[in-house]
Motif scaffolding. Structure first.
Motif, PDB file in Angstrom:
ATOM      1  N   PRO A 182       0.810  -1.229   0.000  1.00 13.24           N
ATOM      2  CA  PRO A 182       0.000   0.000   0.000  1.00 13.24           C
ATOM      3  C   PRO A 182       0.839   1.272   0.000  1.00 13.24           C
ATOM      4  O   PRO A 182       0.307   2.361  -0.265  1.00 13.24           O
ATOM      5  N   ASN A 183       2.128   1.154   0.291  1.00 14.38           N
ATOM      6  CA  ASN A 183       2.998   2.339   0.320  1.00 14.38           C
ATOM      7  C   ASN A 183       3.540   2.712  -1.058  1.00 14.38           C
ATOM      8  O   ASN A 183       4.148   3.774  -1.214  1.00 14.38           O
ATOM      9  N   LYS A 184       3.356   1.830  -2.031  1.00 16.04           N
ATOM     10  CA  LYS A 184       3.823   2.127  -3.383  1.00 16.04           C
ATOM     11  C   LYS A 184       2.698   2.799  -4.174  1.00 16.04           C
ATOM     12  O   LYS A 184       1.611   2.236  -4.313  1.00 16.04           O
ATOM     13  N   LYS A 185       2.971   3.993  -4.699  1.00 16.95           N
ATOM     14  CA  LYS A 185       1.950   4.720  -5.442  1.00 16.95           C
ATOM     15  C   LYS A 185       1.788   4.172  -6.853  1.00 16.95           C
ATOM     16  O   LYS A 185       0.679   4.124  -7.384  1.00 16.95           O
ATOM     17  N   GLU A 186       2.897   3.787  -7.466  1.00 20.72           N
ATOM     18  CA  GLU A 186       2.841   3.233  -8.814  1.00 20.72           C
ATOM     19  C   GLU A 186       3.127   1.739  -8.762  1.00 20.72           C
ATOM     20  O   GLU A 186       4.046   1.292  -8.085  1.00 20.72           O
ATOM     21  N   ASN A 187       2.316   0.982  -9.466  1.00 24.38           N
ATOM     22  CA  ASN A 187       2.457  -0.482  -9.519  1.00 24.38           C
ATOM     23  C   ASN A 187       2.596  -1.087  -8.121  1.00 24.38           C
ATOM     24  O   ASN A 187       3.615  -1.695  -7.785  1.00 24.38           O
ATOM     25  N   PRO A 188       1.583  -0.913  -7.274  1.00 25.74           N
ATOM     26  CA  PRO A 188       1.690  -1.385  -5.885  1.00 25.74           C
ATOM     27  C   PRO A 188       1.655  -2.900  -5.721  1.00 25.74           C
ATOM     28  O   PRO A 188       1.977  -3.401  -4.645  1.00 25.74           O
ATOM     29  N   THR A 189       1.281  -3.635  -6.764  1.00 26.14           N
ATOM     30  CA  THR A 189       1.187  -5.095  -6.659  1.00 26.14           C
ATOM     31  C   THR A 189       2.354  -5.749  -7.383  1.00 26.14           C
ATOM     32  O   THR A 189       2.576  -5.500  -8.570  1.00 26.14           O
ATOM     33  N   ASP A 190       3.086  -6.567  -6.649  1.00 25.57           N
ATOM     34  CA  ASP A 190       4.197  -7.326  -7.223  1.00 25.57           C
ATOM     35  C   ASP A 190       3.733  -8.742  -7.540  1.00 25.57           C
ATOM     36  O   ASP A 190       3.048  -9.379  -6.733  1.00 25.57           O
TER      37      ASP A 190
END
Length: 564
Positions: A123-131
């Motif tokens: 949730p802390n990643k603004k771009e491409n938050p899903t790995d």
């Protein structure tokens, strides 16, 4: 005796015996009860092995073994050590419905391979938050030990397949969203060679197919070689009522692929929503040693509100190949036909091997007499250190109190086994005392971090209380029943009786001689709405405070009854 009476009696006896014979020579679906979605299967001689998705649960990737395709034994897990799951593959603080998706199991030249995806949302990643981490694990024995994950860099999407071709090449068959989708949810199957010596993708990437009926959520690909051609089978339509299995064929593994005009080859989208099973799809094919074919596929039983607590389970379907009969067609393809007589997943089916008797385990019991944990027990995520012990008290499982409570992405002192029927009696005997206020211990029926029912003994300011806490989906947790345990001396049996309409929560303070009902609630509060099924388990928490408290469980038992 009158001859007509004799003839009638004989005809009745023949009919009864034929019915009994038919029952003895049938098996009942699902073949794996409980939350066992996305089945994949392989054969080694006359041994069959199946693996399933586990999402956020640990140990992950359960592996079952069978000799007859209808009786299955849990023999181990692909991800069974913490050090397999705390790096690129993260099952420590993974989100609900993240984790391990849609594995494929295959055997090649003495080695077992499982290829799968770990999905992790940050949730802390603004771009491409899903790995999406796609990886392979290997083992010489399906029981394990299994290797560390070999991550395949540059592999987008989910649900990978591994295909060993006859020319020695090994291929990755994956799913992703195309660069320029025609609509939201459009999927695409892609292909690339794998270098197994260096665990990396190599060569040109090929884009194969976007599905048969609009390509909505195309996923779960599996590649097969049959009749000298390549067959690409996929899931399509999402994981609900429109779920389906589609298949296409090509003379070249790189394509082009031609869709079967009779697609879908398996679905319930054409049946009433009230059919006994729905949402069938995400399948894998297996060829028997004698040349016959079968399919394993997931499906959802419609026990309650057209769904069930168990969620997506594994089913077995007979398959036969048929060649197109059209004289005007220059090329005539073979196509697999699922359940040739009915075209649907049937509850009762003839056994694949004559003389097989399906043995249903209608009871789970653990008296904790072993020094290792029964394989049926699972945790939501990799458990914290010192969560439980089998050695602190002989013949008991000790669950240590932890400040953590059940919450999204959290790890609590919570463990359970899969619920396998809608009707059951679940009992535990436990010993629990604490000097510290608000420490509680008991049983938990749980689906997700936001969906569970707990019946726990809690230390009050004076004495102990027994409470029932309900966390319904998308609602706040509520205590809906509370009894003071005036005669409590530290030992209690907790029981849940599940019938067609309700859960009845009961307890005994005299070793089971007499039970008192705490309360009853509707049985639809932990219906599966996601990818997993319900678990029956145990829970202990000190509710935010450090504690040395613990609970000892003497035994656990669950008796099931099939809902007809």
């Amino acid at each position: 005796m009158n001859s007509s009476i004799i003839k009638y009696t004989l005809s009745v006896l023949i009919l009864i015996s034929s019915n009994l014979f038919a029952q003895q020579n049938t098996f009942e679906n699902p073949i794996l009860k409980g939350g066992y979605p996305d089945p994949s299967i392989c054969r080694v001689g006359d041994d069959y092995y199946m693996v399933n998705s586990t999402f956020e649960y640990f140990p992950a990737l359960p592996i079952h073994h069978s000799k007859d395709l209808v009786n299955w034994e849990l023999i181990g897990y692909g991800l069974h050590r913490e050090n397999q799951c705390n790096g690129a593959v993260n099952l420590v603080d993974v989100n609900s419905n993240g984790g391990i998706h849609a594995p494929t199991i295959r055997y090649h030249e003495g080695t077992f391979y499982i290829i799968t995806t770990n999905v992790y949302y940050d949730p802390n990643k603004k771009e491409n938050p899903t790995d999406f981490v796609n990886f392979i694990i290997t083992a010489k024995s399906p029981e394990g030990p299994w290797s560390e994950p070999h991550v395949l860099e540059g592999a987008p999407g989910i649900d990978p397949d591994i295909f060993f071709d006859e020319d020695g090449k090994v291929w990755y068959v994956g799913t992703h969203s195309p660069e320029n989708p025609n609509f939201d949810g459009e999927g695409e199957i892609w292909l690339q060679e794998i270098d197994l010596e260096n665990w990396k993708l190599t060569g040109e990437r090929n884009y194969l197919w976007r599905g048969a009926c609009g390509g909505v959520w195309v996923e779960g690909p599996h590649m097969y070689k049959h009749d000298g051609r390549y067959y690409l089978m996929v899931a399509e339509g999402g994981t609900s009522f429109n779920h389906a299995v589609m298949i296409a064929v090509s003379d070249d593994i790189k394509g082009p692929y031609f869709s079967n005009p009779r697609n879908p080859i398996l679905s319930t989208r054409h049946l009433t929503y009230d059919f006994w099973v729905n949402s069938t799809g995400h399948a894998d094919l297996i060829q028997l040693e004698d040349g016959r074919w079968y399919m394993v596929a997931l499906g959802i039983r419609g026990d309650v509100d057209r769904r069930s607590n168990m969620g997506r389970e594994s089913h077995l379907i007979p398959v036969q190949w048929e060649r197109e009969p059209f004289e005007w067609q220059e090329i005539k393809y073979d196509w697999p036909v699922c359940a040739p007589q009915t075209g649907r997943v049937e509850r009762l089916n003839p056994v694949p091997f004559e003389g097989t008797k399906q043995i249903r385990k209608e009871e789970f019991k653990d008296e904790f007499d072993s020094d290792v944990l029964n394989l049926e027990w699972n945790f939501r995520r990799v458990p914290m250190p010192n969560t439980y012990s089998l050695s602190k008290r002989e013949g008991h499982l000790r669950l240590f109190a932890n400040p953590n409570v059940i919450k999204e992405r959290g790890r609590a002192s919570l463990m359970g086994f899969r619920q396998k029927e809608s009707l059951y009696d679940y009992e535990v005997k436990m010993n629990f005392k604490s000097k510290q206020k608000n420490v509680e211990a008991g049983i938990s029926l749980f689906q997700k971090d936001d969906n569970y029912i707990n019946m726990t003994v809690q230390r009050a300011a004076k004495g102990y209380t027994l409470k029932l806490s309900l966390k319904a989906h998308d609602k706040e947790q509520n205590v809906i029943a509370n009894d003071e345990l005036e005669l409590y001396k530290g030992e209690i049996i907790l029981r849940v009786k599940a019938d067609k309409e309700q859960y009845h929560f009961e307890y005994s303070l005299d070793n089971g001689n007499e039970f008192k009902r705490l309360t009853s609630i509707k049985n639809n509060y932990i219906i599966s709405r996601g990818y997993t099924g319900a678990y029956l388990g145990m829970y202990c928490t000190s509710n935010g405070k450090k504690s040395n408290a613990y609970v000892d469980f003497d035994w656990v038992k669950c008796n099931y009854e099939t809902l007809k």
